[in-house]
Structure formats: structure tokens, C-alpha cells
Design an enzyme around this catalytic site. Structure first.
Site, PDB file in Angstrom:
ATOM      1  N   THR A   1      25.976  30.257  41.153  1.00 36.26           N
ATOM      2  CA  THR A   1      26.211  31.676  40.845  1.00 36.26           C
ATOM      3  C   THR A   1      24.923  32.505  40.753  1.00 36.26           C
ATOM      4  O   THR A   1      24.935  33.692  41.071  1.00 36.26           O
ATOM      5  CB  THR A   1      27.021  31.820  39.547  1.00 36.26           C
ATOM      6  OG1 THR A   1      26.509  30.899  38.566  1.00 36.26           O
ATOM      7  CG2 THR A   1      28.491  31.490  39.764  1.00 36.26           C
TER       8      THR A   1
ATOM      9  N   HIS B   1      75.781  45.873  47.241  1.00 39.44           N
ATOM     10  CA  HIS B   1      75.925  44.411  47.260  1.00 39.44           C
ATOM     11  C   HIS B   1      75.612  43.788  48.612  1.00 39.44           C
ATOM     12  O   HIS B   1      76.019  44.305  49.645  1.00 39.44           O
ATOM     13  CB  HIS B   1      77.369  43.972  46.933  1.00 39.44           C
ATOM     14  CG  HIS B   1      78.166  44.959  46.175  1.00 39.44           C
ATOM     15  ND1 HIS B   1      78.232  44.965  44.803  1.00 39.44           N
ATOM     16  CD2 HIS B   1      78.952  45.988  46.593  1.00 39.44           C
ATOM     17  CE1 HIS B   1      79.020  45.944  44.409  1.00 39.44           C
ATOM     18  NE2 HIS B   1      79.473  46.582  45.462  1.00 39.44           N
TER      19      HIS B   1
ATOM     20  N   ASN C   1      68.191  44.753  63.187  1.00 46.05           N
ATOM     21  CA  ASN C   1      67.090  45.590  63.678  1.00 46.05           C
ATOM     22  C   ASN C   1      66.188  44.883  64.686  1.00 46.05           C
ATOM     23  O   ASN C   1      65.350  45.501  65.302  1.00 46.05           O
ATOM     24  CB  ASN C   1      66.245  46.091  62.496  1.00 46.05           C
ATOM     25  CG  ASN C   1      65.678  44.948  61.667  1.00 46.05           C
ATOM     26  OD1 ASN C   1      66.276  43.873  61.589  1.00 46.05           O
ATOM     27  ND2 ASN C   1      64.531  45.170  61.051  1.00 46.05           N
TER      28      ASN C   1
HETATM   29  C1  UD1 Z   1      31.671  30.122  36.083  1.00 40.67           C
HETATM   30  C2  UD1 Z   1      30.566  30.116  35.018  1.00 40.67           C
HETATM   31  C3  UD1 Z   1      31.173  29.668  33.702  1.00 40.67           C
HETATM   32  C4  UD1 Z   1      32.312  30.600  33.340  1.00 40.67           C
HETATM   33  C5  UD1 Z   1      33.337  30.701  34.463  1.00 40.67           C
HETATM   34  C6  UD1 Z   1      34.319  31.807  34.162  1.00 40.67           C
HETATM   35  C7  UD1 Z   1      28.405  29.632  36.055  1.00 40.67           C
HETATM   36  C8  UD1 Z   1      27.405  28.588  36.356  1.00 40.67           C
HETATM   37  N1  UD1 Z   1      29.506  29.220  35.423  1.00 40.67           N
HETATM   38  O1  UD1 Z   1      32.133  28.783  36.219  1.00 40.67           O
HETATM   39  O2  UD1 Z   1      30.177  29.702  32.685  1.00 40.67           O
HETATM   40  O3  UD1 Z   1      32.924  30.162  32.140  1.00 40.67           O
HETATM   41  O4  UD1 Z   1      32.705  31.029  35.710  1.00 40.67           O
HETATM   42  O5  UD1 Z   1      35.399  31.820  35.053  1.00 40.67           O
HETATM   43  O6  UD1 Z   1      28.177  30.774  36.369  1.00 40.67           O
HETATM   44  N2  UD1 Z   1      30.392  31.693  43.597  1.00 40.67           N
HETATM   45  C9  UD1 Z   1      29.647  32.153  44.658  1.00 40.67           C
HETATM   46  N3  UD1 Z   1      28.654  31.367  45.153  1.00 40.67           N
HETATM   47  C10 UD1 Z   1      28.333  30.150  44.626  1.00 40.67           C
HETATM   48  C11 UD1 Z   1      29.103  29.691  43.530  1.00 40.67           C
HETATM   49  C12 UD1 Z   1      30.121  30.485  43.037  1.00 40.67           C
HETATM   50  O7  UD1 Z   1      29.888  33.252  45.157  1.00 40.67           O
HETATM   51  O8  UD1 Z   1      27.406  29.516  45.123  1.00 40.67           O
HETATM   52  C13 UD1 Z   1      31.473  32.555  43.059  1.00 40.67           C
HETATM   53  C14 UD1 Z   1      32.863  31.915  43.170  1.00 40.67           C
HETATM   54  O9  UD1 Z   1      33.497  32.298  44.379  1.00 40.67           O
HETATM   55  C15 UD1 Z   1      33.570  32.492  41.962  1.00 40.67           C
HETATM   56  C16 UD1 Z   1      32.455  32.749  40.967  1.00 40.67           C
HETATM   57  O10 UD1 Z   1      31.256  32.761  41.693  1.00 40.67           O
HETATM   58  O11 UD1 Z   1      34.210  33.724  42.262  1.00 40.67           O
HETATM   59  C17 UD1 Z   1      32.392  31.668  39.885  1.00 40.67           C
HETATM   60  O12 UD1 Z   1      32.176  30.431  40.502  1.00 40.67           O
HETATM   61  P1  UD1 Z   1      32.977  29.117  40.111  1.00 40.67           P
HETATM   62  O13 UD1 Z   1      32.492  28.003  40.950  1.00 40.67           O
HETATM   63  O14 UD1 Z   1      34.416  29.399  40.074  1.00 40.67           O
HETATM   64  O15 UD1 Z   1      32.381  28.906  38.652  1.00 40.67           O
HETATM   65  P2  UD1 Z   1      33.117  28.279  37.394  1.00 40.67           P
HETATM   66  O16 UD1 Z   1      32.999  26.820  37.464  1.00 40.67           O
HETATM   67  O17 UD1 Z   1      34.440  28.881  37.234  1.00 40.67           O
END
Ligand code: UD1
Ligand code: CA
Length: 432
Positions: A91, A342, A365
Site C-alpha cells: 500500500t 401480476h 420484444n
Molecule cells: C489494509 C491495511 C490494514 C487495514 C486494512 C483495512 C496496509 C498494509 N494494511 O490491509 O492495516 O486494516 O487495509 O481494510 O495498508 N493495494 C494496491 N496496491 C498494492 C496493495 C494493495 O493498490 O500493492 C490496494 C488494494 O487494491 C486495496 C487496498 O490497497 O484496495 C488495501 O489493500 P489490501 O491488500 O486489501 O490490504 P489489507 O490486507 O486489507
């Protein structure tokens, strides 16, 4: 006021969905997941948005954004860019993918997750309010939950401020016991945070670059970090698998239905009414149990819908009209007080005011190649079991007999047609 921008993360692998379709494009009540997040950001006053996509899904997401913008004329002045994260490295890396699009931006950036569709504008506003009021550098929207599994946990310092966020995979048993979770929704000050994000190191457990590690880095520099509670915990619900997709659907359905009820619509059983957020329903209409309304349909006031009705394709249902039990209406327009009480299929049709469609009326249709339109005039009376093979025109006050099959014909105003194929009813001498 400081400038605002939103970065919406949507480039993850979403393995847990086990789907060929990108997670954020899974539909909930007719709209893709990510559209709810965009909507909430826009309603919270954010005008500049960057959606982070994976290279494979970039085009699909761009199309979906274009559709969303077209359908939302009130979002004028809102700019949504799609930026690509080359590899899903976590993220923190995903947020950095927005950097070029936000070149020169100074102000508060709000990070939202494309897989957290239930976030309300109110929660985003509350986060921003506290962020400003407490002159915070990094603020996280959090929630107390009974079952924190799958979420990052909020660790608060002795001063109550945010000390760290520990990801579940990296947490100790004590860490896992914490019930306050990270929503994944954060606000922070730009451009400073770019540098912080660049310094995030891969997790020892997973090798991912965690956005949540930015908290620890900010704390080392003695910058202010806080956690702000969401209005209700369901605001922060994340969709990682299909069970959570169903949970989010239920939260959003309840929210949409509550909105209609406040606006004067009776919904007999809100748990079994599935209404697209784009649909409009007038005052004093009643929605009976087991109803599905898809797309930007318009239903007037005093209408009766259901039980067991399916309305879709941008249909319009006039004031006091009836779409009764086991009735499907698609790409059609029912005039004021028109009735399909109905067992009826209405497709590509325009039904005049006060017309009545008898039980079992079917609009044929589709001829296997193309769809054709049918018109039924005001006060027409279509007998039970009539099939109208399109294109067809049933004039004003015209009638069809039970079981009539009208094959691509015009039934003139006031006439009665019967039989198969239907013909004008010839009245014999002495008939009334
Ligand atoms: C993440 C959080 C977690 C939080 C949770 C809430 C981090 C490390 N963890 O975990 O603390 O409680 O969300 O829902 O941030 N994404 C990208 N690119 C990447 C990885 C993820 O765009 O490389 C996007 C995913 O598409 C998603 C979002 O980021 O929309 C969150 O990623 P996800 O892998 O779902 O993280 P969680 O494990 O849910
Ligand atoms: Ca998630």
C-alpha cells in the site's frame, strides 16, 4: 482552507476474491465497488482524485471511471485520474504511484481503499476535521470492532495519540488482541509524506511495503499522528473476499433504503429490497418485499412495487402506477396509474396512463436478433395472457382478449382484438 486530494487504492492482487474480475469492479447494487468510495470522497468535498490501478486493469478502470463521471453530472469540476502501480508491492508503494499525478500538490491527501465501499462522507469529514483541529501530520480513521481479524491494529501511546499500526501477519499475540483497527483510510500532509513513504522498508514477514509503516517513521521524527473513530464501525468494512462483499452489500442496501424511507417511501422489508443507489423513488410509494431495482430508474410517487418485482434498464414508473407481483420491467416507461399487477414481462415498451396489463401479459420484444419496441396507449386494456410480439402498437382504449397473440400489428384506438394471431373482434348482430 487547505487543498484536498484523494488517492484511492485499487491495484492490489485481490487473491482472496478468487475472481477473473478485478475486485474493485465487482458490482454492489449495480455500481462497482470503487464507485462508492469515489462518491463518498466527492461528497466530502474532495475535487481531485487519483485512482491507483494495476497495469492489467488500467483500461477497465478508466472506462468505469468514465461511466461513473457521465452518470454524475453534479460531479462537475471533479477530476479523477487513473495512475498505474507497476507491481503490487504494497500500500505504501501504491500511494507513491500517485506522486506524478499530484506533482506540486501541497495540502492534505486522503488515502481511501477501493475495497472499502462503505465509508461515509461523514467519516471522511470527521477525519479531516480532527486532522486540522489537532494539527496532525498523519491521521487514521479507526474503529472498535468485535472481530478484528484481517485488519491492521491501532497501537496508541500513553498520550492517546497513534503510536503505530501493526499488521495482523506481523503482530504478536498481544497485538492481535487489540480491537481497534485501521480502516486503511488516512489523511496526511503533502508534499512531506512523499519522502516518508520513500523510506518505508519491506515487511520482514511478507516483503510488502506497508503504508501503515509511515506511522512509525513519522513518530520517530516526533510528528503528530492520531487515530479518529469512524461514526459507525461498518463505515470501515473492507472487502477482501466474497463473504465480505455480501456484508458490504447489506450495509449499503440498508443505508440506501434508510435514505428512501426518510424521503417518504414505505419499504415493508428493507432487508429484501435491493435498490440501486442511482434509482429515484417518489414520496408515498410502497416497496413490498423481494424487490430488485437496478440502474438509474425513476419511480414516481404513490406507486406500488412488488412483492417480487424486478425493474431495470433505466425504466420509469409513473405516479400511482403498479408493478405488482412477479413482474419484470426493462427499458420501459409506465405512465401515471398504469398497472401491471401480476406475472408480467414488460420490455422496451411505453405504457400510457391508466392502461392495464392483465395477468400474464408478455411483451415479446426480442426476435433472436434485435429488440423491438411496443406502445400501449392510455386506458388500453390488455387481456390476461396476451402476447404482444414487437413491434406493436395498441391504441388508446383498445382491448385484447384473453390469450390474444398480437403479431407485429397496430391495434387501432378503441378496437378489441382477439385470437391467434389476433384480429379485430367482429360483433355479430344482437351482440351488446
Ligand atoms: C489494509 C491495511 C490494514 C487495514 C486494512 C483495512 C496496509 C498494509 N494494511 O490491509 O492495516 O486494516 O487495509 O481494510 O495498508 N493495494 C494496491 N496496491 C498494492 C496493495 C494493495 O493498490 O500493492 C490496494 C488494494 O487494491 C486495496 C487496498 O490497497 O484496495 C488495501 O489493500 P489490501 O491488500 O486489501 O490490504 P489489507 O490486507 O486489507
Ligand atoms: Ca483490504
Amino acid at each position: 482552507m487547505t487543498e484536498l486530494a484523494a488517492i484511492v487504492l485499487a491495484a492490489g492482487k485481490s487473491k482472496r476474491m478468487n475472481s477473473a474480475l478485478p475486485k474493485v469492479l465487482h458490482p454492489v447494487l449495480g455500481l462497482p465497488l470503487f464507485a462508492y468510495t469515489l462518491e463518498a470522497a466527492v461528497e466530502a468535498g474532495i475535487r481531485r482524485l487519483v485512482l491507483i490501478a494495476s497495469p492489467d486493469h488500467r483500461e477497465l478502470l478508466e472506462q468505469a471511471v468514465a461511466t461513473w463521471s457521465e452518470e454524475r453530472p453534479e460531479a462537475e469540476g471533479v477530476r479523477v485520474d487513473v495512475a498505474v502501480q507497476e507491481t503490487p508491492r504494497g500500500t505504501a508503494d501504491a500511494v507513491l504511484a500517485a506522486r506524478r499525478r499530484l506533482e506540486g500538490f501541497t495540502g492534505t491527501a486522503v488515502v481511501l481503499c477501493g475495497d472499502a465501499p462503505c465509508v461515509s462522507p461523514g467519516s471522511i469529514e470527521a477525519l479531516l476535521r480532527e486532522h486540522r483541529a489537532r494539527v496532525s501530520d498523519l491521521s487514521v480513521l479507526s474503529a472498535e470492532v468485535n472481530d478484528p481479524r484481517g485488519y491492521g491494529r491501532i497501537v496508541r501511546g500513553p498520550d492517546g495519540d497513534l503510536a503505530a499500526i501493526v499488521e495482523e501477519k506481523d503482530a504478536t499475540p498481544e497485538g492481535r488482541a487489540i480491537k481497534e483497527i485501521n480502516s486503511g483510510i488516512l489523511a496526511f500532509e503533502m508534499p512531506r509524506m512523499w519522502e516518508t513513504l520513500e523510506r518505508v522498508k519491506p515487511s520482514r514477514e511478507t516483503g510488502e511495503l506497508y503504508l501503515t509503516d509511515a506511522v512509525t517513521l513519522a513518530k520517530v521524527e516526533r510528528r503528530k499522528a492520531i487515530a479518529v473513530h469512524a461514526a459507525v464501525w461498518t463505515d470501515v468494512l473492507g472487502v477482501n473476499d466474497r463473504a465480505q462483499l455480501a456484508e458490504a452489500t447489506s450495509v449499503l442496501r440498508d443505508r440506501i433504503n434508510l435514505g428512501h424511507m426518510k424521503a417518504g417511501v414505505t419499504i415493508v422489508d428493507p432487508k429484501s429490497a435491493f435498490i440501486d443507489p442511482r434509482a429515484r423513488i417518489g414520496r408515498d410509494s410502497t416497496v413490498y418485499p423481494y424487490v430488485l431495482i437496478e440502474g438509474p430508474c425513476e419511480i414516481g410517487s404513490g406507486a406500488r412495487i412488488g412483492p417480487f418485482a424486478y425493474i431495470r434498464g433505466g425504466s420509469r414508473v409513473g405516479d400511482k402506477a403498479v408493478v405488482g407481483s412477479y413482474v419484470e420491467v426493462v427499458r420501459s416507461d409506465l405512465g401515471e396509474a398504469a398497472k401491471a399487477p401480476h406475472l408480467t414481462y414488460v420490455g422496451d415498451a411505453t405504457i400510457g396512463p391508466s392502461a392495464n396489463l392483465g395477468a400474464g401479459t408478455v411483451f415479446a420484444n426480442f426476435d433472436g436478433e434485435a429488440k423491438h419496441a411496443t406502445k400501449v396507449g392510455a386506458n388500453a386494456f390488455v387481456g390476461s395472457g396476451t402476447v404482444l410480439v414487437a413491434p406493436c402498437d395498441v391504441g388508446e382504449r383498445a382491448r385484447t382478449g384473453a390469450g390474444a397473440i398480437v403479431v407485429r400489428a397496430n391495434v387501432p384506438a378503441g378496437e378489441t382484438w382477439v385470437g391467434v394471431p389476433a384480429k379485430k373482434l367482429q360483433r355479430r348482430k344482437g351482440d351488446a
